[in-house]
Structures are given as C-alpha cells and as structure tokens.
Scaffold this active site. Sequence first.
Site, mmCIF file in Angstrom:
data_model
loop_
_atom_site.group_PDB
_atom_site.id
_atom_site.type_symbol
_atom_site.label_atom_id
_atom_site.label_comp_id
_atom_site.label_asym_id
_atom_site.label_seq_id
_atom_site.Cartn_x
_atom_site.Cartn_y
_atom_site.Cartn_z
ATOM 1 N N ASP A 118 4.856 23.353 2.595
ATOM 2 C CA ASP A 118 3.353 23.768 2.080
ATOM 3 C C ASP A 118 2.667 22.829 1.997
ATOM 4 O O ASP A 118 3.261 21.232 2.532
ATOM 5 C CB ASP A 118 4.247 23.625 0.562
ATOM 6 C CG ASP A 118 3.010 24.422 -0.181
ATOM 7 O OD1 ASP A 118 1.782 25.372 0.010
ATOM 8 O OD2 ASP A 118 2.462 23.396 -1.211
ATOM 9 N N GLU A 127 3.092 24.261 7.391
ATOM 10 C CA GLU A 127 1.782 25.564 6.901
ATOM 11 C C GLU A 127 0.279 23.817 7.137
ATOM 12 O O GLU A 127 0.425 23.517 6.773
ATOM 13 C CB GLU A 127 2.048 25.464 5.734
ATOM 14 C CG GLU A 127 0.097 26.398 5.578
ATOM 15 C CD GLU A 127 -0.077 25.528 3.547
ATOM 16 O OE1 GLU A 127 -1.145 27.002 3.294
ATOM 17 O OE2 GLU A 127 0.137 25.715 2.954
#
Length: 543
Positions: free
Chosen positions: A245, A281
């Site tokens: 993330d 990401e």
Amino acid sequence: MDLFGSLSEHLQKWFENIGNRRLCLLPILCIALFLGACSQAPADSQELNIVEDNYRNYYEIFVYSFYDSDGDGIGDLNGVTEKLDYIEDMGFNGIWLMPVMPSPTYHKYDVTDYYSIDGQYGTVEDFQTLLEECHKRNIRVVIDMVINHTSSQHEWFLSACDYLRTLEDGETPDTAVCPYAGYYHFSREQENGDYYPVSGSDWYYEGVFWSEMPDLNLENEALRREIEDIAAYWIGMGVDGFRMDAAMHFEESDTSFNTETLNWLYCYCAGLNPDFYMVSEVWANAAAITDYYASETPSMFNFDLADKEGKLIKAARGKYKAASLVKDMLKYQTDFSAVYLDYIDAPFLTNHDMGRVSNALLSDENDIKMAGGLLLTMNGSPFVYYGEEIGMSSKGTKDENKRLPMYWSAENPEGMTMGPADADEGITSSFESVEKQLADETSILNYYKRALRLRNENPEIARGKIALIEPLCVEHQAAILKTWEDSTIGIVYNTSEEELQTDLTGTELETMEIRGYLTLNGEEIVREDAMLTMPGQSICILK
C-alpha cells in the site's frame, strides 16, 4: 452454451419424447448440433494450460462487503472460503485480500496489530483455513501490507507518545529507552500541514493521509527488523505475496528511498519463499511507474490503464483507438523491461479507490464487456475488483460508495452483507445478480468467464513478447503477436461498434487458425481464406 447449443439441447429432448419420429428428423438434429458446436467452440474447446508461476489472474476482495457467513451483516474470511468454488470456476487463480489485520475503521488501512486478524473478519484459524482451501484449488493469496503508516491506536505509537510526554524542554528522545520514538516522524516543529500535535506535549507527528494514520519512519533499522518479523509470520503461515500500500508515500517525493525500501522487503521475503510475489501501489503516470521498477520487485499496478480516464476504459468507449492501445502495450514492454527485465505488469480497470467500471461506461453492457476483454488480453497479472464481473455500480467520490455489498442474489439474502455504514442508500446495480447472470450465457459474468478461460488456455496472453502487425493497426482495428518460449499467438481487436473485415494476407496471421474469441452475445468470428470477419467490439485469438 450459446443460442444454437441451447436449441440443439431442446431438440434432442423433444426427439426423445416422440419415439420413432426422431429418425426422420435426425438430419435437423445434426444440423442444430453442428451449429451449436461451431458458434462458440473456438472459445471453449481448448485444453487448459495453466503455468505454475507468478503470472496469475487476481480477484480483489474487500472482505467486509463480500460474503457474510455468520449473519452479522459483515463479510468475513469464512465467507470468502465459502465462495472459493465460485472464484475458481470463474477462472481466477489468485486473490488479493484488502487489509485483514485489526483496525478501528471499516476499511482497515490503519493497523493496530500486525500479527492478528480483525475480529469482524474472524480468527487467525479462519485465515489459516482460507489459505489451506485456496492452496487446494491452486489459488494464491496476496494480502495488503500497510507499512507506510499505522493506526494512531497502535501500541508502538501510543508508547512513543507516552514517552515523549515525559521529556523536558530541549531533551532529545533516546531510542535506547523507547525504541518506538524512532518508528515515526516526530518533531518539535509543526513542519507543515501534515503534522499533528501529540496531546499533552510540545511534539508533533507526521500523518500525510489522516491524523489517525501516523507515518512510519522506514529508515529506522529497528522498525525494519520488526517489519521483517511481521513478513516472516505471514509467509510462514502460507501467504503467497503482499500488495504494498502507498509505496510512493514511504517518503514523499523520494523515489530512490521508496524503491530501495521495496527492494529490501522483497529480497527478504523472497529469501523465505523464492516464489513470493509483490505488487505495489504507485498511483502515478507511466513514467513514474517505470522508475519504480528500479526496485527490482515483480509488479506495479498499471495506473496508466486504469480508471475512467485510463486507456482501457477509453478504448472500450471508442474514445481511444485500438491501434494506439497496442502501441502502449509495446511501450510498457519496452520501458518496463529496460529497467527490470523480470517485471510482471499488473493491469486493472478500477479498484476500491475508484468509481466502478459500470459508472464510467454509463452502464453500457457492450462497453463493459469490451473493457473486460481488453483487460484480460493484456500482458502480466490482471486484477479484477469484486463485482466488476457483474457490472456492479458505485456513486460519486465517496469511498464507501465504491465498496458496496457483493450482489449475490436478488431473492436469496443468504450471505449478503450490509456494506459500509456510511455508504449512501439506494445505490442499485443496472445489471442482474451473480445468481441470475450465471444462468445467462450472454451476461457480463459469462463474458468474463470466457475471457478468463481463454487466458488460462493460452499462456502466451500473459507472458508473450509483443510485436505489432503494423498493416493491421488502423484506427479501431489492431493486431499483435505474442511469443512465449517457442509458441506464438496472434490477437486481433475490433473496438468499433461495426463489423470489420480484416485481410490477413501477407501477415504472420495468414497461416494461423482461429483458436478462440470474445464476442458480445455469442456471435461468430469467421475466417474465409485470408479474410477475418469480426463483429463489433470483438477480440480474436489465432494460433
């Protein structure tokens, strides 16, 4: 089964009921069976050829909204386990679970304990069962690993703040006394708007996303050892990979540090499991994504393709030419491999932070299918957001409205979740439930299923080195070759709404035969001599 196949089935049952009259009607039956076999046979008749590597078809699951096994209205891990047969039958062989660790929020991107499972989702034992059942089905499991920040309720942060409150003016934190004081970005100055006060002290902490998500200091060696222990815990349990993330926010605007951080963690994890997978990401343009492959980690989500203004959805709408899209495919291959040869692209249409595909395409079923077909013929490991395969809807920019309950059935409430409490009411799908779409051969769901089947029959789709067939790349028509090991396939695209005739004469496709195809409603793609006739918004695989 297509329309002709259905017809032949009904005729056969009819003949069985009329005794000897069946003999005089046998020619009709043969014709019906032949037509039924021909119309979709190229798309359905090949043997599966699934390669055991990190090229996978991934299904992104927000557990909270997916399937409720215990009737409390909240999705859970046992619910995911119950739906593994559905996931496997669709053709997915990987799942990405959004955060499952304990958290005070519904989305769970602010972790309070890296060694446990959120009580709303179940227990560690439930997670272990899910892993075992996935692996029985050859489904690999990737979990969200959130190391850019923790929850403000994490024990590390609470202990650090308690310690800072004991310091006198001008006294410097001693990490030998409190190591957690080095785990975060603390300062006696409010350096910018992303710094918040530590109550009861003259200290501030960084929290770029939110005051309740204090940023971790990933330069701290003691913290890195903690993270290695956390990674080892989940890998030891059987987790196959991490979705990293907020990778470009580890240190804001510091690509060098961020790529080094990814490399450090990936190398550690690969040392524990050589088949370990990592996808990160990096919500940025293609050039920035390319730079992040300097981390020498397997995958970056390809945000250049994604969302309502991304190239896949625009191509499905006819607003971006197929000829341009295949040139982009080649450019990704050239640029990414120049930085990291062993990269695996991670294309997707939308995710939990974006409006649904159905909204971007104004609930146009044909365009939704076309977008899915484009995605599932891309190189790499494609990611499909739960509900995308049935055309689920969202609303506006509110995150909760992008994470609504999976629409399993309109009649049977079993397993249906309540979804996020703050989601707007009255958001309905323009399309039928999973239950109804499974029974409809021309549904969006069955289109996705056929596309995944093609992908699982032809490993070249994911892994092949791309070459353009330049004479056939004109406007909404495009053709490419994909070569993997000693095998080459061709893919021809028609992204227009009109039937196109493609002359294969003089191209590498001239000697290839139709291997499978995707059409909107079971229409045929026909080859007569060197002429390929493709209905509007269709894709053909040749070999």
